[in-house]
Motif scaffolding. Structure first.
Motif, PDB file in Angstrom:
ATOM      1  N   VAL A 170     -14.596   1.481   2.357  1.00  0.00           N
ATOM      2  CA  VAL A 170     -13.427   1.492   1.470  1.00  0.00           C
ATOM      3  C   VAL A 170     -13.273   0.123   0.821  1.00  0.00           C
ATOM      4  N   GLU A 171     -13.425  -0.926   1.602  1.00  0.00           N
ATOM      5  CA  GLU A 171     -13.335  -2.287   1.070  1.00  0.00           C
ATOM      6  C   GLU A 171     -14.390  -2.506  -0.018  1.00  0.00           C
ATOM      7  N   ALA A 172     -15.598  -2.036   0.212  1.00  0.00           N
ATOM      8  CA  ALA A 172     -16.674  -2.168  -0.783  1.00  0.00           C
ATOM      9  C   ALA A 172     -16.341  -1.402  -2.054  1.00  0.00           C
ATOM     10  N   ALA A 173     -15.750  -0.217  -1.915  1.00  0.00           N
ATOM     11  CA  ALA A 173     -15.361   0.566  -3.094  1.00  0.00           C
ATOM     12  C   ALA A 173     -14.309  -0.183  -3.912  1.00  0.00           C
ATOM     13  N   LEU A 174     -13.331  -0.771  -3.228  1.00  0.00           N
ATOM     14  CA  LEU A 174     -12.295  -1.536  -3.923  1.00  0.00           C
ATOM     15  C   LEU A 174     -12.890  -2.747  -4.629  1.00  0.00           C
ATOM     16  N   PHE A 175     -13.847  -3.381  -4.009  1.00  0.00           N
ATOM     17  CA  PHE A 175     -14.468  -4.580  -4.559  1.00  0.00           C
ATOM     18  C   PHE A 175     -15.402  -4.240  -5.717  1.00  0.00           C
ATOM     19  N   MET A 176     -16.122  -3.147  -5.602  1.00  0.00           N
ATOM     20  CA  MET A 176     -17.183  -2.795  -6.549  1.00  0.00           C
ATOM     21  C   MET A 176     -16.665  -2.441  -7.936  1.00  0.00           C
ATOM     22  N   THR A 177     -15.538  -1.778  -7.995  1.00  0.00           N
ATOM     23  CA  THR A 177     -15.042  -1.334  -9.284  1.00  0.00           C
ATOM     24  C   THR A 177     -14.106  -2.366  -9.898  1.00  0.00           C
ATOM     25  N   SER A 178     -14.226  -2.531 -11.199  1.00  0.00           N
ATOM     26  CA  SER A 178     -13.304  -3.435 -11.890  1.00  0.00           C
ATOM     27  C   SER A 178     -12.071  -2.673 -12.370  1.00  0.00           C
ATOM     28  N   SER A 219     -10.513   9.183  14.915  1.00  0.00           N
ATOM     29  CA  SER A 219     -10.656   8.134  15.923  1.00  0.00           C
ATOM     30  C   SER A 219     -10.646   6.745  15.284  1.00  0.00           C
ATOM     31  N   GLU A 220     -10.250   5.767  16.073  1.00  0.00           N
ATOM     32  CA  GLU A 220     -10.248   4.381  15.600  1.00  0.00           C
ATOM     33  C   GLU A 220     -11.668   3.917  15.280  1.00  0.00           C
ATOM     34  N   GLU A 221     -12.648   4.423  16.021  1.00  0.00           N
ATOM     35  CA  GLU A 221     -14.037   4.053  15.754  1.00  0.00           C
ATOM     36  C   GLU A 221     -14.470   4.545  14.375  1.00  0.00           C
ATOM     37  N   LYS A 222     -14.087   5.769  14.028  1.00  0.00           N
ATOM     38  CA  LYS A 222     -14.428   6.315  12.710  1.00  0.00           C
ATOM     39  C   LYS A 222     -13.737   5.507  11.610  1.00  0.00           C
ATOM     40  N   ILE A 223     -12.494   5.112  11.841  1.00  0.00           N
ATOM     41  CA  ILE A 223     -11.772   4.297  10.865  1.00  0.00           C
ATOM     42  C   ILE A 223     -12.460   2.935  10.715  1.00  0.00           C
ATOM     43  N   ARG A 224     -12.902   2.344  11.820  1.00  0.00           N
ATOM     44  CA  ARG A 224     -13.634   1.067  11.751  1.00  0.00           C
ATOM     45  C   ARG A 224     -14.926   1.221  10.952  1.00  0.00           C
ATOM     46  N   THR A 225     -15.561   2.383  11.055  1.00  0.00           N
ATOM     47  CA  THR A 225     -16.787   2.645  10.305  1.00  0.00           C
ATOM     48  C   THR A 225     -16.498   2.806   8.813  1.00  0.00           C
ATOM     49  N   ILE A 235     -11.687   7.747  -3.777  1.00  0.00           N
ATOM     50  CA  ILE A 235     -12.410   7.197  -2.623  1.00  0.00           C
ATOM     51  C   ILE A 235     -12.606   8.276  -1.566  1.00  0.00           C
ATOM     52  N   SER A 236     -11.584   9.107  -1.361  1.00  0.00           N
ATOM     53  CA  SER A 236     -11.690  10.161  -0.342  1.00  0.00           C
ATOM     54  C   SER A 236     -12.779  11.170  -0.700  1.00  0.00           C
ATOM     55  N   ARG A 237     -12.911  11.485  -1.970  1.00  0.00           N
ATOM     56  CA  ARG A 237     -13.981  12.404  -2.405  1.00  0.00           C
ATOM     57  C   ARG A 237     -15.344  11.777  -2.162  1.00  0.00           C
ATOM     58  N   MET A 238     -15.454  10.496  -2.466  1.00  0.00           N
ATOM     59  CA  MET A 238     -16.724   9.798  -2.316  1.00  0.00           C
ATOM     60  C   MET A 238     -17.143   9.729  -0.842  1.00  0.00           C
ATOM     61  N   LEU A 239     -16.171   9.463   0.053  1.00  0.00           N
ATOM     62  CA  LEU A 239     -16.486   9.295   1.478  1.00  0.00           C
ATOM     63  C   LEU A 239     -16.284  10.564   2.300  1.00  0.00           C
ATOM     64  N   LYS A 240     -15.787  11.602   1.631  1.00  0.00           N
ATOM     65  CA  LYS A 240     -15.609  12.912   2.271  1.00  0.00           C
ATOM     66  C   LYS A 240     -14.644  12.870   3.459  1.00  0.00           C
ATOM     67  N   VAL A 241     -13.508  12.218   3.249  1.00  0.00           N
ATOM     68  CA  VAL A 241     -12.419  12.195   4.228  1.00  0.00           C
ATOM     69  C   VAL A 241     -11.109  12.388   3.475  1.00  0.00           C
ATOM     70  N   SER A 242     -10.052  12.662   4.180  1.00  0.00           N
ATOM     71  CA  SER A 242      -8.780  12.954   3.530  1.00  0.00           C
ATOM     72  C   SER A 242      -8.173  11.714   2.874  1.00  0.00           C
ATOM     73  N   PRO A 243      -7.431  11.912   1.782  1.00  0.00           N
ATOM     74  CA  PRO A 243      -6.740  10.787   1.147  1.00  0.00           C
ATOM     75  C   PRO A 243      -5.787  10.062   2.099  1.00  0.00           C
ATOM     76  N   ASN A 244      -5.206  10.787   3.062  1.00  0.00           N
ATOM     77  CA  ASN A 244      -4.309  10.141   4.028  1.00  0.00           C
ATOM     78  C   ASN A 244      -5.048   9.104   4.876  1.00  0.00           C
ATOM     79  N   ILE A 245      -6.267   9.416   5.267  1.00  0.00           N
ATOM     80  CA  ILE A 245      -7.079   8.471   6.043  1.00  0.00           C
ATOM     81  C   ILE A 245      -7.406   7.257   5.173  1.00  0.00           C
ATOM     82  N   ILE A 246      -7.781   7.502   3.934  1.00  0.00           N
ATOM     83  CA  ILE A 246      -8.085   6.404   3.018  1.00  0.00           C
ATOM     84  C   ILE A 246      -6.859   5.520   2.844  1.00  0.00           C
ATOM     85  N   GLN A 247      -5.691   6.127   2.726  1.00  0.00           N
ATOM     86  CA  GLN A 247      -4.454   5.352   2.572  1.00  0.00           C
ATOM     87  C   GLN A 247      -4.213   4.458   3.785  1.00  0.00           C
TER      88      GLN A 247
END
Length: 84
Positions: free
Chosen positions: A13-21, A2-8, A29-41
Motif C-alpha cells: 500500500v505504501e508503494a502504491a501511494l508513493f508510485m503514483t503522482s 490477521s496482523e501478519e497479513k496486514i504487515r504483508t 488500491i483494494s482492487r489492485m491488491l484484491k482485499v477489501s477497501p476497509n482493510i486498505i483504509q
C-alpha cells in the motif's frame, strides 16, 4: 484479517501511494491488491500515523477522492528545485 497479513500488505500500500503522482482511492488500491477497501483504509491510517512523525519529510495527504504522498509543506521550498 490477521496482523501478519496486514504487515504483508502495508509495504505494498505504501508503494502504491508513493508510485503514483495522482490521488489514489482506497477502492483502486483494494482492487489492485484484491482485499477489501476497509482493510486498505486501516493500513493507510497506520501509514499516515507513521509519517506524521517529524522525522519524515513526506506525509500522506487526504482529499475527498483519496490519498497521495506529498512533501510536507515545511520542506517544499527546500526541495522544489528537484522537480522539472
Amino acid at each position: 484479517m490477521s496482523e501478519e497479513k496486514i504487515r504483508t500488505l502495508k509495504p505494498q500500500v505504501e508503494a502504491a501511494l508513493f508510485m503514483t503522482s495522482d490521488i489514489i482511492s482506497t477502492y483502486r488500491i483494494s482492487r489492485m491488491l484484491k482485499v477489501s477497501p476497509n482493510i486498505i483504509q486501516r493500513i493507510i491510517d497506520k501509514i499516515k500515523e507513521e509519517y506524521e512523525d517529524p522525522n519524515h519529510g513526506v506525509h500522506v495527504f487526504e482529499t475527498g477522492e483519496g490519498y497521495q504522498m506529498k512533501v510536507k509543506p515545511e520542506y517544499v521550498n527546500k526541495v522544489r528545485g528537484l522537480t522539472p
